[in-house]
Design an enzyme around this catalytic site. Sequence first.
Site, PDB file in Angstrom:
ATOM      1  N   ASP A 132      -7.014  -0.321   2.533  1.00  0.00           N
ATOM      2  CA  ASP A 132      -5.661   0.209   2.545  1.00  0.00           C
ATOM      3  C   ASP A 132      -5.604   1.606   3.146  1.00  0.00           C
ATOM      4  O   ASP A 132      -4.747   1.909   3.993  1.00  0.00           O
ATOM      5  CB  ASP A 132      -5.088   0.236   1.128  1.00  0.00           C
ATOM      6  N   SER A 150       0.804  -1.231   0.000  1.00  0.00           N
ATOM      7  CA  SER A 150       0.000   0.000   0.000  1.00  0.00           C
ATOM      8  C   SER A 150       0.831   1.273   0.000  1.00  0.00           C
ATOM      9  O   SER A 150       0.543   2.224   0.733  1.00  0.00           O
ATOM     10  CB  SER A 150      -0.988   0.013   1.178  1.00  0.00           C
TER      11      SER A 150
END
Length: 391
Positions: free
Chosen positions: A180, A134
């Site tokens: 995320d 991420s």
Amino acid sequence: MSASIDAGATAAAFRQLYGGEPDGVWAAPGRVNLIGEHTDYNDGFVMPLALPHSTVAAARRRDDGVLRIHSGDAPTGVVELRIADLDPVTVGGDRGGWAAYPAGVLWALRRGGLDAGGADIHYDSDVPTGAGLSSSAALEVSTALLLNDLYGLGQSAQQLASWCQKAENDFVGVPSGIMDQTASACCTEGHALYLDTRDLTARQVPFDLAAEGLSLLVVDTQVKHALGDGEYAKRRAGCEEGARILGVRALRDVPFGSLPSALARIDDPVIRGLVRHVVTEDRRVEEVITLLDAGRTREIGPVLVAGHESLRDDFTVSCPELDLVVSSAVAAGALGARMTGGGFGGSAIVLAEASEADAIRVAVEKAFASASYRAPRTFAAVPGPGARRLR
């Protein structure tokens, strides 16, 4: 591999670039997902934790309608954009490169009626890109947080995460779920985040592996993925079609106990596999949270392996390198392992006794060498803090 970004160095780089002091320095972490993969855009459950690796941003407000951004990782120099010209068609997606992510955040905030303006920003990051950890969310959330502070927008951490998801979906063009960005914005040090992605209720779950004599390794295969290449979108569309066939709002609403009868109603084997993964993965998240609450952390190992097998066989987002991490780690004595992130490359996690972690790392490296794969990068994941202002 260890986290090493220093706020002072980022501020110094800002001064050299823009000639003056930043108004502040902010940080947002990457994340690793313990369990709950491809469930977030199906209204399901996830359990990420923040990494100590972060994107750090030094920024200064400007009131002339201009956004200037620079990344220490990008060779393009300072990117200058007029706020009035921010548009998904001309700046979003691949056309904007890395700059589409922070530009998209400003666009999303303004489109949502918030009075965010221009800024000079310099970013440094040690979140590996393309590793399923991420890095894009860290870039987005650090931008949202600094704009929130510079312009007094009054948004909560979860609200900022939602704006960042909107930027990624509608500006960059990646149909990601909310996990995320929420992990980067909302995780706390020493905890995993148990998140219901439908109503965004969350619980911080203590996750102090060192105290239990355990270690969670992240193995970056260095196989790069690109979630915007269509494969991610195909799977999301397949999940939505599965929900339509079954007459539910989202696959989260398919009870685990009725899964066999639900699958019998789906003729397409690809969609059947997608549905089976999502429903069983939500069940695996519930199994893990039950075990962690009971202090039986070692017992989550087989659940991790089952999750990997489901991602490999039903969701088909693994790759030979990720499969090799899991098989070689388990053969070397790991308690469990699985791929993490969107797939098609990226990273795997390995749960191991701390005393055996180094030997398992070596075994994985030897397996990669024997297969003539590029050597992986391995580091221990210690749950770090979420997004915050550093100075």
